[in-house]
Write a protein that holds these residues in place. Structure first.
Motif, PDB file in Angstrom:
ATOM      1  N   VAL A 182      -6.233   6.538   6.985  1.00  0.00           N
ATOM      2  CA  VAL A 182      -5.445   5.707   6.073  1.00  0.00           C
ATOM      3  C   VAL A 182      -4.761   4.593   6.863  1.00  0.00           C
ATOM      4  O   VAL A 182      -4.718   3.443   6.436  1.00  0.00           O
ATOM      5  CB  VAL A 182      -4.409   6.557   5.292  1.00  0.00           C
ATOM      6  CG1 VAL A 182      -3.475   5.677   4.483  1.00  0.00           C
ATOM      7  CG2 VAL A 182      -5.120   7.553   4.391  1.00  0.00           C
TER       8      VAL A 182
ATOM      9  N   THR B 260       0.431  10.617   2.400  1.00  0.00           N
ATOM     10  CA  THR B 260       0.314  11.031   3.800  1.00  0.00           C
ATOM     11  C   THR B 260      -0.163   9.827   4.600  1.00  0.00           C
ATOM     12  O   THR B 260      -0.590   8.824   4.037  1.00  0.00           O
ATOM     13  CB  THR B 260      -0.689  12.192   3.959  1.00  0.00           C
ATOM     14  OG1 THR B 260      -1.970  11.765   3.474  1.00  0.00           O
ATOM     15  CG2 THR B 260      -0.225  13.430   3.210  1.00  0.00           C
ATOM     16  N   TRP B 261      -0.114   9.933   5.904  1.00  0.00           N
ATOM     17  CA  TRP B 261      -0.482   8.787   6.730  1.00  0.00           C
ATOM     18  C   TRP B 261      -1.428   9.218   7.844  1.00  0.00           C
ATOM     19  O   TRP B 261      -1.170   9.012   9.028  1.00  0.00           O
ATOM     20  CB  TRP B 261       0.798   8.150   7.299  1.00  0.00           C
ATOM     21  CG  TRP B 261       0.624   6.753   7.776  1.00  0.00           C
ATOM     22  CD1 TRP B 261       0.692   6.339   9.071  1.00  0.00           C
ATOM     23  CD2 TRP B 261       0.368   5.581   7.009  1.00  0.00           C
ATOM     24  NE1 TRP B 261       0.481   4.975   9.153  1.00  0.00           N
ATOM     25  CE2 TRP B 261       0.284   4.494   7.903  1.00  0.00           C
ATOM     26  CE3 TRP B 261       0.172   5.337   5.649  1.00  0.00           C
ATOM     27  CZ2 TRP B 261       0.043   3.197   7.473  1.00  0.00           C
ATOM     28  CZ3 TRP B 261      -0.071   4.056   5.225  1.00  0.00           C
ATOM     29  CH2 TRP B 261      -0.139   3.002   6.134  1.00  0.00           C
TER      30      TRP B 261
ATOM     31  N   MET C 132       0.860  -1.187   0.000  1.00  0.00           N
ATOM     32  CA  MET C 132       0.000   0.000   0.000  1.00  0.00           C
ATOM     33  C   MET C 132       0.894   1.233   0.000  1.00  0.00           C
ATOM     34  O   MET C 132       1.928   1.252   0.660  1.00  0.00           O
ATOM     35  CB  MET C 132      -0.906   0.005   1.228  1.00  0.00           C
ATOM     36  CG  MET C 132      -1.876  -1.163   1.282  1.00  0.00           C
ATOM     37  SD  MET C 132      -2.959  -1.078   2.705  1.00  0.00           S
ATOM     38  CE  MET C 132      -4.171   0.083   2.099  1.00  0.00           C
TER      39      MET C 132
ATOM     40  N   SER D  46       0.860   5.605   0.300  1.00  0.00           N
ATOM     41  CA  SER D  46       0.108   6.799   0.649  1.00  0.00           C
ATOM     42  C   SER D  46       1.078   7.962   0.756  1.00  0.00           C
ATOM     43  O   SER D  46       2.162   7.836   1.331  1.00  0.00           O
ATOM     44  CB  SER D  46      -0.623   6.608   1.989  1.00  0.00           C
ATOM     45  OG  SER D  46      -1.325   7.794   2.328  1.00  0.00           O
TER      46      SER D  46
END
Length: 132
Positions: A12, A7-8, A3, A5
């Motif tokens: 999320v 941002t975290w 996965m 992303s």
């Protein structure tokens, strides 16, 4: 499973926990800080479709007078990158665009012109298709 992303945020993180193993390997590039780069000005406005071009030009006239700073212009569809690029070029702006329908050579050239400042405006596709 992998996965990604940019941002975290908590939502999320929770979503990732639903699908990942109990002890996933987490790779962080940069900082886990969710703040945007403080050297980058971000402007978000919701406009009627017919007002987009006029507002974009007004923002460029306001914030890009020197034409030395670099500006990324995100659009929703690949075809919009070409349309916005042509519209701005007709207005005298130095602009390039990158999208998946362009040949790799053209994308590389556009990126080089943007990076060296010859064309300080670049249009990019933020999402190539609608989700859902």
């Amino acid at each position: 499973m992998v996965m990604f992303s940019a941002t975290w945020p908590l939502l999320v993180h929770q979503l990732a926990q639903e699908f990942m193993d109990l002890n996933p390997i987490k790779v962080v590039v940069g900082s886990e800080d969710l703040d945007a780069n403080h050297d980058v000005m971000q402007i978000v406005e919701v406009l009627d479709d017919r007002a987009h071009d006029k507002r974009l030009v007004a923002l460029l006239e306001k914030y890009h007078k020197s034409q030395r700073n670099r500006v990324l212009i995100f659009v929703l569809y690949k075809i919009e990158t070409t349309r916005v690029e042509r519209m701005l070029q007709q207005g005298g702006w130095k602009v390039v665009s990158i999208q998946g329908d362009k040949a790799q050579h053209d994308r590389t050239k556009a990126l080089s012109l943007f990076k060296n400042g010859s064309c300080p405006l670049m249009g990019l596709v933020s999402c190539s298709r609608r989700m859902g």
